[in-house]
Scaffold this motif. Structure first.
Motif, PDB file in Angstrom:
ATOM      1  N   ALA A 196      70.660 -84.149 -60.517  1.00 25.34           N
ATOM      2  CA  ALA A 196      70.512 -83.934 -59.082  1.00 25.34           C
ATOM      3  C   ALA A 196      69.749 -82.657 -58.781  1.00 25.34           C
ATOM      4  O   ALA A 196      69.574 -81.790 -59.650  1.00 25.34           O
ATOM      5  CB  ALA A 196      71.889 -83.877 -58.426  1.00 25.34           C
ATOM      6  N   TRP A 197      69.323 -82.578 -57.541  1.00 27.59           N
ATOM      7  CA  TRP A 197      68.759 -81.353 -56.991  1.00 27.59           C
ATOM      8  C   TRP A 197      69.642 -80.896 -55.831  1.00 27.59           C
ATOM      9  O   TRP A 197      70.039 -81.704 -54.987  1.00 27.59           O
ATOM     10  CB  TRP A 197      67.338 -81.583 -56.476  1.00 27.59           C
ATOM     11  N   PHE A 198      69.903 -79.616 -55.808  1.00 28.61           N
ATOM     12  CA  PHE A 198      70.581 -78.966 -54.703  1.00 28.61           C
ATOM     13  C   PHE A 198      69.691 -77.823 -54.228  1.00 28.61           C
ATOM     14  O   PHE A 198      68.756 -77.406 -54.926  1.00 28.61           O
ATOM     15  CB  PHE A 198      71.940 -78.405 -55.160  1.00 28.61           C
ATOM     16  N   ARG A 199      69.985 -77.305 -53.065  1.00 26.81           N
ATOM     17  CA  ARG A 199      69.249 -76.148 -52.583  1.00 26.81           C
ATOM     18  C   ARG A 199      70.180 -75.220 -51.820  1.00 26.81           C
ATOM     19  O   ARG A 199      71.204 -75.639 -51.303  1.00 26.81           O
ATOM     20  CB  ARG A 199      68.074 -76.568 -51.694  1.00 26.81           C
ATOM     21  N   GLN A 200      69.784 -73.959 -51.795  1.00 21.90           N
ATOM     22  CA  GLN A 200      70.566 -72.967 -51.075  1.00 21.90           C
ATOM     23  C   GLN A 200      69.625 -72.036 -50.327  1.00 21.90           C
ATOM     24  O   GLN A 200      68.832 -71.313 -50.934  1.00 21.90           O
ATOM     25  CB  GLN A 200      71.446 -72.162 -52.031  1.00 21.90           C
ATOM     26  N   ALA A 201      69.725 -72.098 -49.005  1.00 23.18           N
ATOM     27  CA  ALA A 201      68.927 -71.223 -48.149  1.00 23.18           C
ATOM     28  C   ALA A 201      69.669 -69.906 -47.958  1.00 23.18           C
ATOM     29  O   ALA A 201      70.885 -69.846 -48.117  1.00 23.18           O
ATOM     30  CB  ALA A 201      68.676 -71.909 -46.818  1.00 23.18           C
ATOM     31  N   PRO A 202      68.948 -68.847 -47.592  1.00 28.99           N
ATOM     32  CA  PRO A 202      69.591 -67.545 -47.399  1.00 28.99           C
ATOM     33  C   PRO A 202      70.724 -67.625 -46.386  1.00 28.99           C
ATOM     34  O   PRO A 202      70.549 -68.159 -45.283  1.00 28.99           O
ATOM     35  CB  PRO A 202      68.435 -66.673 -46.879  1.00 28.99           C
ATOM     36  N   GLY A 203      71.887 -67.129 -46.780  1.00 34.77           N
ATOM     37  CA  GLY A 203      73.018 -67.109 -45.883  1.00 34.77           C
ATOM     38  C   GLY A 203      73.707 -68.443 -45.668  1.00 34.77           C
ATOM     39  O   GLY A 203      74.594 -68.551 -44.817  1.00 34.77           O
ATOM     40  N   LYS A 204      73.314 -69.444 -46.446  1.00 34.99           N
ATOM     41  CA  LYS A 204      73.910 -70.769 -46.271  1.00 34.99           C
ATOM     42  C   LYS A 204      74.554 -71.244 -47.558  1.00 34.99           C
ATOM     43  O   LYS A 204      74.302 -70.714 -48.632  1.00 34.99           O
ATOM     44  CB  LYS A 204      72.846 -71.768 -45.796  1.00 34.99           C
ATOM     45  N   GLU A 205      75.368 -72.291 -47.416  1.00 34.62           N
ATOM     46  CA  GLU A 205      76.015 -72.897 -48.569  1.00 34.62           C
ATOM     47  C   GLU A 205      74.998 -73.725 -49.357  1.00 34.62           C
ATOM     48  O   GLU A 205      73.994 -74.204 -48.810  1.00 34.62           O
ATOM     49  CB  GLU A 205      77.145 -73.815 -48.096  1.00 34.62           C
ATOM     50  N   ARG A 206      75.286 -73.899 -50.639  1.00 33.15           N
ATOM     51  CA  ARG A 206      74.454 -74.801 -51.452  1.00 33.15           C
ATOM     52  C   ARG A 206      74.645 -76.217 -50.936  1.00 33.15           C
ATOM     53  O   ARG A 206      75.778 -76.645 -50.676  1.00 33.15           O
ATOM     54  CB  ARG A 206      74.854 -74.706 -52.925  1.00 33.15           C
ATOM     55  N   GLU A 207      73.548 -76.957 -50.807  1.00 34.32           N
ATOM     56  CA  GLU A 207      73.646 -78.316 -50.278  1.00 34.32           C
ATOM     57  C   GLU A 207      72.923 -79.313 -51.161  1.00 34.32           C
ATOM     58  O   GLU A 207      71.946 -78.986 -51.847  1.00 34.32           O
ATOM     59  CB  GLU A 207      73.070 -78.386 -48.851  1.00 34.32           C
ATOM     60  N   PHE A 208      73.432 -80.510 -51.126  1.00 32.31           N
ATOM     61  CA  PHE A 208      72.861 -81.622 -51.876  1.00 32.31           C
ATOM     62  C   PHE A 208      71.509 -82.004 -51.305  1.00 32.31           C
ATOM     63  O   PHE A 208      71.326 -82.066 -50.082  1.00 32.31           O
ATOM     64  CB  PHE A 208      73.817 -82.812 -51.821  1.00 32.31           C
TER      65      PHE A 208
ATOM     66  N   PRO B 289      59.548 -75.603 -42.503  1.00 30.35           N
ATOM     67  CA  PRO B 289      60.121 -74.265 -42.745  1.00 30.35           C
ATOM     68  C   PRO B 289      61.607 -74.315 -43.118  1.00 30.35           C
ATOM     69  O   PRO B 289      62.067 -73.501 -43.919  1.00 30.35           O
ATOM     70  CB  PRO B 289      59.886 -73.559 -41.413  1.00 30.35           C
ATOM     71  N   GLU B 290      62.318 -75.278 -42.577  1.00 31.01           N
ATOM     72  CA  GLU B 290      63.747 -75.383 -42.883  1.00 31.01           C
ATOM     73  C   GLU B 290      64.021 -75.885 -44.296  1.00 31.01           C
ATOM     74  O   GLU B 290      65.174 -75.906 -44.731  1.00 31.01           O
ATOM     75  CB  GLU B 290      64.470 -76.283 -41.867  1.00 31.01           C
ATOM     76  N   ASP B 291      62.984 -76.261 -45.018  1.00 26.21           N
ATOM     77  CA  ASP B 291      63.150 -76.622 -46.435  1.00 26.21           C
ATOM     78  C   ASP B 291      63.138 -75.388 -47.335  1.00 26.21           C
ATOM     79  O   ASP B 291      63.379 -75.494 -48.538  1.00 26.21           O
ATOM     80  CB  ASP B 291      62.038 -77.569 -46.885  1.00 26.21           C
ATOM     81  N   THR B 292      62.863 -74.235 -46.759  1.00 29.78           N
ATOM     82  CA  THR B 292      62.836 -73.004 -47.530  1.00 29.78           C
ATOM     83  C   THR B 292      64.203 -72.730 -48.143  1.00 29.78           C
ATOM     84  O   THR B 292      65.213 -72.690 -47.436  1.00 29.78           O
ATOM     85  CB  THR B 292      62.424 -71.815 -46.637  1.00 29.78           C
ATOM     86  N   ALA B 293      64.224 -72.571 -49.463  1.00 25.62           N
ATOM     87  CA  ALA B 293      65.488 -72.371 -50.179  1.00 25.62           C
ATOM     88  C   ALA B 293      65.204 -72.176 -51.662  1.00 25.62           C
ATOM     89  O   ALA B 293      64.078 -72.399 -52.122  1.00 25.62           O
ATOM     90  CB  ALA B 293      66.401 -73.586 -50.009  1.00 25.62           C
ATOM     91  N   VAL B 294      66.227 -71.775 -52.385  1.00 28.72           N
ATOM     92  CA  VAL B 294      66.176 -71.836 -53.845  1.00 28.72           C
ATOM     93  C   VAL B 294      66.676 -73.215 -54.235  1.00 28.72           C
ATOM     94  O   VAL B 294      67.757 -73.631 -53.800  1.00 28.72           O
ATOM     95  CB  VAL B 294      67.045 -70.745 -54.492  1.00 28.72           C
ATOM     96  N   TYR B 295      65.897 -73.907 -55.029  1.00 27.89           N
ATOM     97  CA  TYR B 295      66.233 -75.258 -55.455  1.00 27.89           C
ATOM     98  C   TYR B 295      66.770 -75.222 -56.881  1.00 27.89           C
ATOM     99  O   TYR B 295      66.152 -74.622 -57.770  1.00 27.89           O
ATOM    100  CB  TYR B 295      65.006 -76.161 -55.368  1.00 27.89           C
TER     101      TYR B 295
END
Length: 126
Positions: free
Chosen positions: A34-46, A87-93
């Protein structure tokens, strides 16, 4: 199993990127990836997952129609093709893998995965 994610970078809104996740070590498990992502200040999401047993895929509603998850078993590599980036896709994947099979309804949960990559940063500018 070691997972090495790559392919992140800076892209303009509407652009595309392809993330890769190379698996090494004992890669004979039949669990999902799977891939998850985590944006600044947010929870990791699927984001997306693939059942390596039958190839079935699933994506989060926020990326459906724009992202595609795939796997090349011969190369031990998981991919995430990302198009029409926002822009809302910005995150660490992060890529993740599990050794054993699990029920489909649990595959979107971060807690069921045994192995994690180090993450790759995706930044989408407006």
């Amino acid at each position: 199993v070691q997972l090495q994610a790559s392919g992140g970078g800076l892209v303009q809104a509407g652009g595309s990127l392809r993330l890769s996740c190379l698996a090494s070590g004992r890669t004979s498990g039949s669990g999902p990836m799977a891939w998850f992502r985590q944006a600044p200040g947010k929870e990791r999401e699927f984001v997306a997952r693939i059942d390596t047993f039958n190839g079935a895929t699933s994506l989060a509603s926020s990326v459906q129609g724009r992202f595609t998850i795939s796997r090349d078993k011969s190369k031990n590599t998981l991919y995430l093709e990302m198009n029409s980036l926002k822009p809302e896709d910005t995150a660490v994947y992060y890529c993740a893998a599990r050794d054993r099979r699990i029920i489909t309804s649990a595959m979107h949960q971060a807690g069921v995965y045994d192995y994690w990559g180090q993450g790759t940063l995706v930044t989408v500018s407006s």
